[in-house]
Scaffold this motif. Structure first.
Motif, PDB file in Angstrom:
ATOM      1  N   PHE A  22       0.830  -1.209   0.000  1.00 51.71           N
ATOM      2  CA  PHE A  22       0.000   0.000   0.000  1.00 51.71           C
ATOM      3  C   PHE A  22       0.864   1.258   0.000  1.00 51.71           C
ATOM      4  O   PHE A  22       0.611   2.191  -0.763  1.00 51.71           O
ATOM      5  CB  PHE A  22      -0.926   0.001   1.221  1.00 51.71           C
ATOM      6  N   VAL A  23       1.906   1.281   0.841  1.00 53.36           N
ATOM      7  CA  VAL A  23       2.776   2.462   0.907  1.00 53.36           C
ATOM      8  C   VAL A  23       3.496   2.663  -0.424  1.00 53.36           C
ATOM      9  O   VAL A  23       3.592   3.781  -0.934  1.00 53.36           O
ATOM     10  CB  VAL A  23       3.784   2.327   2.073  1.00 53.36           C
ATOM     11  N   VAL A  24       3.994   1.582  -1.011  1.00 52.44           N
ATOM     12  CA  VAL A  24       4.682   1.680  -2.299  1.00 52.44           C
ATOM     13  C   VAL A  24       3.727   2.213  -3.365  1.00 52.44           C
ATOM     14  O   VAL A  24       4.087   3.078  -4.160  1.00 52.44           O
ATOM     15  CB  VAL A  24       5.268   0.305  -2.701  1.00 52.44           C
ATOM     16  N   TYR A  25       2.494   1.726  -3.369  1.00 44.75           N
ATOM     17  CA  TYR A  25       1.506   2.192  -4.344  1.00 44.75           C
ATOM     18  C   TYR A  25       1.160   3.658  -4.118  1.00 44.75           C
ATOM     19  O   TYR A  25       1.094   4.441  -5.068  1.00 44.75           O
ATOM     20  CB  TYR A  25       0.245   1.329  -4.256  1.00 44.75           C
ATOM     21  N   GLU A  26       0.954   4.043  -2.861  1.00 48.22           N
ATOM     22  CA  GLU A  26       0.587   5.424  -2.554  1.00 48.22           C
ATOM     23  C   GLU A  26       1.703   6.408  -2.890  1.00 48.22           C
ATOM     24  O   GLU A  26       1.434   7.557  -3.238  1.00 48.22           O
ATOM     25  CB  GLU A  26       0.215   5.563  -1.068  1.00 48.22           C
ATOM     26  N   GLN A  27       2.957   5.982  -2.784  1.00 46.56           N
ATOM     27  CA  GLN A  27       4.078   6.858  -3.096  1.00 46.56           C
ATOM     28  C   GLN A  27       4.334   6.964  -4.591  1.00 46.56           C
ATOM     29  O   GLN A  27       5.171   7.736  -5.026  1.00 46.56           O
ATOM     30  CB  GLN A  27       5.340   6.374  -2.379  1.00 46.56           C
ATOM     31  N   GLY A  28       3.635   6.165  -5.386  1.00 48.39           N
ATOM     32  CA  GLY A  28       3.786   6.251  -6.828  1.00 48.39           C
ATOM     33  C   GLY A  28       4.932   5.420  -7.379  1.00 48.39           C
ATOM     34  O   GLY A  28       5.348   5.617  -8.515  1.00 48.39           O
ATOM     35  N   LEU A  29       5.453   4.491  -6.581  1.00 48.39           N
ATOM     36  CA  LEU A  29       6.591   3.703  -7.045  1.00 48.39           C
ATOM     37  C   LEU A  29       6.190   2.620  -8.033  1.00 48.39           C
ATOM     38  O   LEU A  29       7.045   2.056  -8.703  1.00 48.39           O
ATOM     39  CB  LEU A  29       7.314   3.076  -5.855  1.00 48.39           C
ATOM     40  N   LEU A  30       4.915   2.309  -8.129  1.00 51.35           N
ATOM     41  CA  LEU A  30       4.466   1.312  -9.093  1.00 51.35           C
ATOM     42  C   LEU A  30       4.002   1.942 -10.394  1.00 51.35           C
ATOM     43  O   LEU A  30       3.560   1.242 -11.293  1.00 51.35           O
ATOM     44  CB  LEU A  30       3.326   0.461  -8.489  1.00 51.35           C
ATOM     45  N   GLY A  31       4.104   3.248 -10.483  1.00 52.76           N
ATOM     46  CA  GLY A  31       3.656   3.949 -11.675  1.00 52.76           C
ATOM     47  C   GLY A  31       4.767   4.070 -12.701  1.00 52.76           C
ATOM     48  O   GLY A  31       5.661   3.230 -12.809  1.00 52.76           O
ATOM     49  N   SER A  32       4.723   5.147 -13.441  1.00 54.45           N
ATOM     50  CA  SER A  32       5.702   5.364 -14.505  1.00 54.45           C
ATOM     51  C   SER A  32       7.060   5.739 -13.914  1.00 54.45           C
ATOM     52  O   SER A  32       7.200   5.966 -12.717  1.00 54.45           O
ATOM     53  CB  SER A  32       5.219   6.486 -15.426  1.00 54.45           C
ATOM     54  N   GLY A  33       8.062   5.816 -14.774  1.00 55.07           N
ATOM     55  CA  GLY A  33       9.397   6.192 -14.337  1.00 55.07           C
ATOM     56  C   GLY A  33       9.440   7.602 -13.775  1.00 55.07           C
ATOM     57  O   GLY A  33      10.187   7.879 -12.839  1.00 55.07           O
TER      58      GLY A  33
END
Length: 115
Positions: A22-33
């Motif tokens: 959840f934290v990784v997703y909320e920080q935007g680390l799973l998004g684009s470069g």
């Protein structure tokens, strides 16, 4: 009692893993470069004050010596990470097709042996 303890450990580990995702997703680390690079910049800006606050809270004295500058490299970790993710996802997306092809080849081989 052992089964209850094992179940409790499983729930705790699952909760920690879920919170991390959840934290990784909320920080935007799973998004684009670009989102990953932005999150990295935010982390670089927030980390030194957080460490200073934590050490003062704990009562530890931390002498902050100036750190050497980071070397300038023509290497983007976010691009490499994204390339690795794309390679893995590409391999996973063709896995069912490859499995069918290998199964067909295996059955053909067995049929040729039986003849």
């Amino acid at each position: 009692t052992v089964a209850a303890f094992d179940s409790f450990r499983f729930v705790i580990k699952g909760s920690v893993a879920g919170a991390a995702v959840f934290v990784v997703y909320e920080q935007g680390l799973l998004g684009s470069g670009a989102q990953g690079a932005e999150a990295l910049q935010k982390a670089r800006a927030a980390l030194p004050p957080a460490v200073q606050e934590w050490t003062s809270y704990m009562g530890w004295e931390v002498r902050t010596a100036p750190l050497p500058p980071t070397p300038k490299l023509d290497f983007s970790p976010s691009d490499s990470w994204n390339k690795g993710v794309h390679v893995v996802m590409s391999a996973l997306s063709v896995a069912p097709t490859r499995a069918c092809e290998y199964t067909a080849q295996g059955w053909k081989y067995v049929r040729d042996l039986v003849k």
